[in-house]
Design a protein around this motif. Structure first.
Motif, short mmCIF file in Angstrom:
data_model
loop_
_atom_site.label_atom_id
_atom_site.label_comp_id
_atom_site.label_asym_id
_atom_site.label_seq_id
_atom_site.Cartn_x
_atom_site.Cartn_y
_atom_site.Cartn_z
N ALA A 280 -47.66 47.99 -16.59
CA ALA A 280 -46.78 47.03 -17.27
C ALA A 280 -46.39 45.88 -16.35
O ALA A 280 -46.30 44.73 -16.77
CB ALA A 280 -45.53 47.74 -17.78
N VAL A 281 -46.16 46.19 -15.07
CA VAL A 281 -45.84 45.14 -14.10
C VAL A 281 -47.01 44.18 -13.96
O VAL A 281 -46.84 42.95 -13.92
CB VAL A 281 -45.47 45.76 -12.73
N ASN A 282 -48.22 44.73 -13.87
CA ASN A 282 -49.41 43.88 -13.76
C ASN A 282 -49.61 43.02 -15.01
O ASN A 282 -50.22 41.96 -14.95
CB ASN A 282 -50.65 44.74 -13.51
N ALA A 283 -49.08 43.49 -16.14
CA ALA A 283 -49.16 42.73 -17.39
C ALA A 283 -48.00 41.75 -17.53
O ALA A 283 -47.78 41.21 -18.61
CB ALA A 283 -49.21 43.68 -18.58
N ARG A 284 -47.25 41.55 -16.45
CA ARG A 284 -46.14 40.56 -16.37
C ARG A 284 -44.95 40.96 -17.25
O ARG A 284 -44.33 40.10 -17.89
CB ARG A 284 -46.63 39.17 -16.77
N LEU A 285 -44.63 42.25 -17.29
CA LEU A 285 -43.49 42.68 -18.09
C LEU A 285 -42.18 42.10 -17.55
O LEU A 285 -41.28 41.78 -18.33
CB LEU A 285 -43.41 44.21 -18.13
N VAL A 286 -42.06 41.94 -16.23
CA VAL A 286 -40.83 41.39 -15.67
C VAL A 286 -40.56 40.00 -16.23
O VAL A 286 -39.46 39.69 -16.69
CB VAL A 286 -40.91 41.35 -14.13
N SER A 287 -41.58 39.15 -16.24
CA SER A 287 -41.42 37.79 -16.77
C SER A 287 -41.09 37.81 -18.26
O SER A 287 -40.26 37.04 -18.74
CB SER A 287 -42.69 36.97 -16.54
N VAL A 288 -41.75 38.70 -18.99
CA VAL A 288 -41.51 38.79 -20.44
C VAL A 288 -40.06 39.20 -20.73
O VAL A 288 -39.40 38.62 -21.60
CB VAL A 288 -42.50 39.79 -21.07
N LEU A 289 -39.55 40.17 -19.98
CA LEU A 289 -38.19 40.65 -20.22
C LEU A 289 -37.14 39.62 -19.82
O LEU A 289 -36.14 39.43 -20.51
CB LEU A 289 -37.96 41.96 -19.46
N PHE A 319 -40.90 47.72 -5.26
CA PHE A 319 -41.22 46.30 -5.09
C PHE A 319 -40.83 45.47 -6.32
O PHE A 319 -40.75 44.24 -6.25
CB PHE A 319 -42.71 46.12 -4.81
N VAL A 320 -40.58 46.14 -7.45
CA VAL A 320 -40.20 45.41 -8.67
C VAL A 320 -38.88 44.68 -8.47
O VAL A 320 -38.64 43.62 -9.06
CB VAL A 320 -40.14 46.38 -9.87
N LYS A 321 -38.00 45.22 -7.61
CA LYS A 321 -36.71 44.56 -7.35
C LYS A 321 -36.93 43.14 -6.84
O LYS A 321 -36.26 42.20 -7.27
CB LYS A 321 -35.89 45.37 -6.34
N LYS A 322 -37.87 42.99 -5.92
CA LYS A 322 -38.16 41.67 -5.37
C LYS A 322 -38.73 40.75 -6.44
O LYS A 322 -38.43 39.55 -6.48
CB LYS A 322 -39.14 41.81 -4.20
N LEU A 323 -39.56 41.29 -7.33
CA LEU A 323 -40.13 40.49 -8.42
C LEU A 323 -39.02 39.97 -9.34
O LEU A 323 -39.03 38.81 -9.75
CB LEU A 323 -41.12 41.32 -9.23
N VAL A 324 -38.06 40.85 -9.66
CA VAL A 324 -36.96 40.45 -10.54
C VAL A 324 -36.11 39.37 -9.89
O VAL A 324 -35.74 38.38 -10.52
CB VAL A 324 -36.10 41.68 -10.91
N VAL A 325 -35.81 39.55 -8.61
CA VAL A 325 -34.99 38.57 -7.89
C VAL A 325 -35.71 37.23 -7.80
O VAL A 325 -35.13 36.17 -8.06
CB VAL A 325 -34.64 39.10 -6.48
#
Length: 591
Positions: A280-289, A319-325
């Protein structure tokens, strides 16, 4: 005169009010909304001579127009010439309707389908497909068949999503060689396609060849073989579902019902298979959310669902924390904390996100944007809610370790007295297992926060002593003897708030010195025992120095063991008490 100088001609002297006002309207636009070619195109319309002006001249024209607007605003004068904008001509009266006339319904010029929007004229078709934020041109591909000449088959693909964004047969042919696409500022792929034959189409895709990503998100990727005979392994079914579901949410960012249902489904997938989080992260879920929060953040349920999902991802993959920030998640939390302050359940979810993301972000922007004030306000509004207070404690503890400026900001919010009051209420209630656990966690958080504040300068320690009394600190330490970490933080706090002889005497009178010696013996062989003994020695040494100074006794030069320090501080206390009694009896005798 400035315009004539900028144009190197006398042409501006002959411009009418409408021409000048149109130029002033262009100059008055914010910089981000200005079209760099608009001024040049307008000057071309005035004369070919003006259309050949260099960039330097056009910048001088822009500066002259801006200077006029600035001067008019400052002096309170009209910014435009004459009556502007000109009045709109009145609409002609409606023609009488002929009841026998045949009404021909025109084909639509714009519309919306599942996952994309479209507009058309007789000569051109434009498709707009939402995409994840941060998408680059190298990740998008437009395929037309054939590549040159008239084409009807088209496919629009994105590298990180498993299914095509669009695929099908267009209603009519387009000129493949002239088709172009770009990424818009609204995070859409915009495809411009000239039609071969000028006409309005009644539909965009033929009914039998429409958008392909309607396939079930539950379908796994099929296995098969490539040309060299190598077997293609099937992905885990949950992983494939996560990929496709992220794409479905990304292409429909404004459909609230799909967002909420998708978040619930993804949460179930992640609990069943942590590998799906990476997919899901590779599918850019962070950006979508995060885009969903920008669009629907005023709704509390959206904030709760989205941040629950993001926190689950952060815990599964650090590492998702850094992506969100990096994607601006922290800046979204601050207005959300303010907007949903009165809803304890949503506020707790947002505060948990702050606590988790703080270590991965720069603290300065958070502090400068009023983060400390929002955390303090959360405690004031929900001071009866242990989970909120504990979460805020840990966040403030991280911030208070930075510098004295931040410590003073925390102390100004006066959250410490509220925390000790809640601790006292929890310990006086009927001790259920849940209440005991809440009290332990809040004690750890409160002592950790006070320990960071006690590291500050004299002003910080004085404010801390006013907000957290010695009695409150010693009472909490006695109740939480089992936690070496809490005892260590408490000893550090005691060393900071014992400021004079009266404080040292009260510390001993409350049994604080004796308690520190006992818990050091209790945790002697534990992991934090050495640190506890070190901090306890500092607190006892502080009390000894103050009592010796008050009694005009020489402080010991030799290094002492903890037990010896405990005995000495007790002896000094008894001597001080004896001296006080003798003084009191002498005063009574003289009276």
């Amino acid at each position: 005169a400035q315009l004539a100088q900028a144009c190197d001609s006398r042409a501006p002297n002959s411009w009418d009010e409408a021409t000048l006002n149109t130029l002033l309207d262009m100059a008055d636009l914010p910089k981000e909304q200005r079209d760099p070619l608009a001024l040049k195109q307008y000057l071309v319309g005035l004369s070919s001579e003006l259309g050949s002006l260099k960039l330097k001249n056009r910048k001088s024209i822009q500066a002259a127009l801006e200077a006029h607007i600035t001067y008019a605003k400052r002096e309170g004068l009209p910014q435009r010439f004459g009556s502007w904008p000109p009045p709109q001509p009145e609409a002609p009266p409606p023609r009488p309707r002929d009841e026998n006339a045949i009404v021909v319904k025109k084909d639509p010029l714009q519309g919306q389908a599942d996952g994309y929007r479209w507009t058309q004229s007789e000569g051109e078709l434009t498709l707009m497909v939402p995409i994840a934020e941060g998408t680059t041109k190298n990740e998008v591909a437009l395929i037309l068949q054939p590549k040159f000449g008239p084409a009807q088959r088209m496919a629009l693909r994105c590298k990180f999503w498993p299914q095509p964004l669009l695929i099908g047969t267009l209603h009519g042919a387009v000129d493949a060689a002239e088709c172009m696409w770009h990424l818009s500022s609204d995070y859409e792929v915009v495809v411009d396609m000239p039609k071969v034959e000028e006409a309005l189409w009644p539909m965009i895709f033929l009914p039998s060849q429409t958008l392909s990503n309607q396939s079930s998100t539950n379908s796994p990727t099929p296995t098969g073989t490539v040309a060299n005979g190598t077997q293609i392994p099937a992905k885990n079914e949950e992983t494939v579902r996560a990929d496709a579901l992220v794409q479905r949410l990304g292409q429909r960012p404004r459909e609230l019902d799909k967002l909420m249902a998708g978040c619930e489904t993804l949460m179930k997938i992640f609990k069943a298979d942590e590998e799906a989080v990476m997919a899901a992260v590779n599918a850019r879920l962070v950006s979508v959310l995060l885009r969903a929060i920008r669009l629907h953040g005023q709704l509390g349920d959206v904030q709760k669902k989205v941040w629950q999902l993001l926190l689950t991802m952060c815990k599964a993959q650090s590492f998702v924390k850094k992506l969100v920030v990096d994607a601006g998640g922290m800046t979204m939390l601050l207005p959300a904390l303010s907007a949903h302050q009165n809803d304890a359940e949503i506020e707790l979810q947002l505060l948990l996100a702050v606590r988790l993301l703080l270590p991965a972000s720069s603290p300065k922007p958070f502090v400068m944007a009023g983060g400390i004030e929002l955390l303090g306000e959360a405690v004031r509004v929900h001071g009866h809610f242990p989970a909120i207070c504990t979460t805020v404690c840990h966040s403030l503890s991280m911030l208070a370790g930075l510098n004295n400026h931040v410590r003073r900001g925390v102390l100004m919010m006066k959250t410490v007295p509220i925390l000790f009051k809640l601790l006292d209420e929890l310990d006086t209630e009927e001790q259920s297992a849940e209440v005991v656990e809440e009290a332990i966690e809040l004690s750890e958080g409160t002592m950790a926060l006070c320990a960071r504040l006690a590291k500050g300068d004299a002003s910080c320690r004085e404010d801390l002593a006013d907000q957290a009394t010695l009695e409150q600190i010693v009472v909490v330490l006695k109740r939480r003897s089992a936690s070496a970490e809490t005892q260590t933080d408490g000893a550090r706090v005691l060393a900071g708030v014992i400021r004079d002889e009266q404080g040292a005497l009260l510390f001993v009178r409350l049994g604080g010195a004796k308690h520190l010696c006992q818990v050091c013996a209790l945790h002697k062989d534990s992991a934090g025992g050495e640190q506890l003994e070190e901090e306890s020695s500092v607190a006892l040494e502080q009390a000894i120095l103050l009592l010796c100074e008050a009694q005009d006794e020489q402080t010991p030069d030799d290094e002492m063991e903890l037990e010896e320090m405990g005995e000495m501080v007790q002896s000094l206390f008894e001597a001080s008490e004896e001296k006080r009694r003798a003084t009191k009896e002498e005063a009574a005798r003289l009276k």
